[in-house]
Design a protein around this motif. Structure first.
Motif, PDB file in Angstrom:
ATOM      1  N   SER A  94       0.811  -1.221   0.000  1.00 40.48           N
ATOM      2  CA  SER A  94       0.000   0.000   0.000  1.00 40.48           C
ATOM      3  C   SER A  94       0.846   1.273   0.000  1.00 40.48           C
ATOM      4  CB  SER A  94      -0.940   0.006   1.207  1.00 40.48           C
ATOM      5  OG  SER A  94      -0.199  -0.064   2.417  1.00 40.48           O
ATOM      6  N   ARG A  95       2.146   1.158   0.193  1.00 39.96           N
ATOM      7  CA  ARG A  95       3.028   2.334   0.170  1.00 39.96           C
ATOM      8  C   ARG A  95       3.379   2.759  -1.246  1.00 39.96           C
ATOM      9  NH1 ARG A  95       8.154   0.692   3.191  1.00 39.96           N
ATOM     10  NH2 ARG A  95       8.849   2.527   2.033  1.00 39.96           N
ATOM     11  N   LEU A  96       3.072   1.927  -2.244  1.00 40.09           N
ATOM     12  CA  LEU A  96       3.400   2.282  -3.625  1.00 40.09           C
ATOM     13  C   LEU A  96       2.601   3.505  -4.059  1.00 40.09           C
ATOM     14  CD1 LEU A  96       3.643  -1.203  -5.386  1.00 40.09           C
ATOM     15  CD2 LEU A  96       5.498   0.375  -4.857  1.00 40.09           C
ATOM     16  N   ARG A  97       3.266   4.371  -4.801  1.00 39.49           N
ATOM     17  CA  ARG A  97       2.644   5.595  -5.296  1.00 39.49           C
ATOM     18  C   ARG A  97       2.703   5.634  -6.832  1.00 39.49           C
ATOM     19  NH1 ARG A  97       0.909   5.093  -1.141  1.00 39.49           N
ATOM     20  NH2 ARG A  97       1.124   6.382   0.732  1.00 39.49           N
ATOM     21  N   VAL A  98       1.822   6.432  -7.384  1.00 35.22           N
ATOM     22  CA  VAL A  98       1.809   6.575  -8.840  1.00 35.22           C
ATOM     23  C   VAL A  98       3.194   7.016  -9.324  1.00 35.22           C
ATOM     24  CG1 VAL A  98       0.846   7.899 -10.769  1.00 35.22           C
ATOM     25  CG2 VAL A  98      -0.651   7.079  -8.945  1.00 35.22           C
ATOM     26  N   GLY A  99       3.703   6.313 -10.317  1.00 39.39           N
ATOM     27  CA  GLY A  99       5.026   6.617 -10.855  1.00 39.39           C
ATOM     28  C   GLY A  99       6.119   5.670 -10.371  1.00 39.39           C
ATOM     29  N   ASP A 100       5.869   4.923  -9.291  1.00 38.07           N
ATOM     30  CA  ASP A 100       6.858   3.951  -8.817  1.00 38.07           C
ATOM     31  C   ASP A 100       7.044   2.847  -9.855  1.00 38.07           C
ATOM     32  OD1 ASP A 100       7.352   5.272  -6.458  1.00 38.07           O
ATOM     33  OD2 ASP A 100       5.916   4.094  -5.285  1.00 38.07           O
ATOM     34  N   LYS A 101       8.270   2.326  -9.932  1.00 37.66           N
ATOM     35  CA  LYS A 101       8.604   1.328 -10.943  1.00 37.66           C
ATOM     36  C   LYS A 101       8.568  -0.092 -10.355  1.00 37.66           C
ATOM     37  CE  LYS A 101       9.391   4.358 -14.195  1.00 37.66           C
ATOM     38  NZ  LYS A 101       8.541   4.437 -15.418  1.00 37.66           N
ATOM     39  N   ILE A 102       8.145  -1.010 -11.196  1.00 39.05           N
ATOM     40  CA  ILE A 102       8.148  -2.441 -10.862  1.00 39.05           C
ATOM     41  C   ILE A 102       8.854  -3.154 -12.007  1.00 39.05           C
ATOM     42  CG2 ILE A 102       6.733  -4.479 -10.441  1.00 39.05           C
ATOM     43  CD1 ILE A 102       4.497  -2.607  -9.514  1.00 39.05           C
ATOM     44  N   GLU A 103       9.827  -3.973 -11.676  1.00 41.19           N
ATOM     45  CA  GLU A 103      10.578  -4.699 -12.703  1.00 41.19           C
ATOM     46  C   GLU A 103      10.363  -6.188 -12.542  1.00 41.19           C
ATOM     47  OE1 GLU A 103      14.620  -3.476 -12.377  1.00 41.19           O
ATOM     48  OE2 GLU A 103      14.282  -1.547 -13.374  1.00 41.19           O
ATOM     49  N   ALA A 104      10.172  -6.853 -13.684  1.00 40.34           N
ATOM     50  CA  ALA A 104       9.945  -8.299 -13.694  1.00 40.34           C
ATOM     51  C   ALA A 104      10.881  -8.940 -14.709  1.00 40.34           C
ATOM     52  CB  ALA A 104       8.498  -8.611 -14.040  1.00 40.34           C
ATOM     53  N   THR A 105      11.437 -10.083 -14.338  1.00 41.08           N
ATOM     54  CA  THR A 105      12.323 -10.838 -15.218  1.00 41.08           C
ATOM     55  C   THR A 105      11.729 -12.219 -15.441  1.00 41.08           C
ATOM     56  OG1 THR A 105      14.258  -9.678 -14.341  1.00 41.08           O
ATOM     57  CG2 THR A 105      14.655 -11.715 -15.560  1.00 41.08           C
TER      58      THR A 105
END
Length: 310
Positions: free
Chosen positions: A166-177
């Motif tokens: 719930s701490r994620l904010r608009v614009g935060d990045k998520i990377e998946a491999t």
């Protein structure tokens, strides 16, 4: 000549007419038989009840300790093993890009904003799957593929990989491999159990966890859009099962839990009997590992009965 008079011998002393009574201690009056016979069974029942309550308290305390400490150790052990396995699959270009078996690693997830690094995503979202780490819902696309990819994660137990989601904010990045490459998503929308995410973008990632670090009653949803072009989605995904749903409990674990509990009871009885016929310390030490392993299995199956996002 007159004979001398004979003296009469003294008479023995006569007992007094009123002798002093001997001082004696009166015997204590015995307890009524009815009271004694009724007190002993009552005391036994009280002690048996106290032992039962104490044992139950110990088991519950141990289960809480398992959930918040040992389950994290268990999840980290699996993550370490699965990370090596998946890295080897990536190096040999054999990582799965389509349907995979339950519990198999299918992706690596990095969310720097909440301190999640190189988390191994496994296939499946049942309670047992999520004991290993974040889980990919089997009927959705893999991260990086065309379509919507959905990943569940626990918020309190078994490593709690999504505890800070719930701490994620608009614009935060998520990377998946995955076996198809490395992909980046940008957080853009939120939702919950009553307000599902609405996003017209077709290629996106949805992260799901519980709304509480106690027993969750709803879900927290975070949506992110894929940056760049997606890879091919081979399709052919299997249908979900009831235990795949958010907050579902693995009721199939109930029968297994009962069997493990019977095994634990048998081990405890065996240790008690062995202590009577053998050296007590040696009996307890020899069966302690067995009891510990059975207790761990009992706790693990009991945890599977909790909501899968817990």
């Amino acid at each position: 000549m007159t004979a001398p008079a004979l003296e009469k011998p003294p008479l023995p002393a006569q007992p007094s007419a009123d002798p002093a009574p001997a001082r004696t201690t009166a015997p204590a009056s015995p307890e009524p038989a009815g009271r004694a016979s009724s007190a002993s069974p009552a005391r036994r029942r009280f002690l048996q009840g106290a032992w039962a309550v104490s044992l139950l308290a110990v088991l519950i305390t141990g289960f809480v300790g398992y959930l918040f400490t040992l389950s994290h150790v268990q999840e980290r052990h699996y993550q370490s093993t699965a990370h090596k396995t998946f890295r080897d699959q990536l190096a040999r270009a054999v990582a799965p890009t389509g349907a995979a078996a339950d519990g198999d690693p299918v992706a690596l997830l990095d969310i720097p904003a909440i301190g999640l690094h190189q988390a191994v995503v496994v296939e499946g979202t049942t309670g047992r799957d999520l004991m290993r780490g974040p889980g990919h819902r089997r009927d959705t696309a893999l991260p990086g593929q065309a379509g919507v990819a959905v990943v569940f994660g626990r918020g309190a137990s078994f490593g709690a990989p999504f505890a800070e989601l719930s701490r994620l904010r608009v614009g935060d990045k998520i990377e998946a491999t995955t076996g198809q490459g490395r992909f980046t998503y940008t957080v853009n929308v939120y939702g919950d159990g009553d307000h599902p995410i609405s996003d017209p973008v077709r290629n996106r990632l949805v992260l799901v966890t519980g709304d509480s670090d106690w027993i969750p009653g709803s879900t927290v949803l975070v949506g992110a859009r894929l940056d760049g072009d997606p890879e091919t989605n081979p399709g052919g995904r299997p249908a979900t099962v009831p235990y795949d749903k958010a907050l579902a409990a693995d009721k199939g674990a109930l029968a297994t839990l009962q069997l493990w509990m019977l095994g634990l009871l048998a081990a405890v009885v065996s240790a008690t009997v062995l202590a009577r016929v053998w050296h007590r310390s040696a009996a307890y030490l020899s069966l302690a590992p067995v009891v510990g392993a059975l207790l761990w299995a009992v706790y693990e199956n009991a945890a599977a009965l909790l909501p899968n996002l817990y």
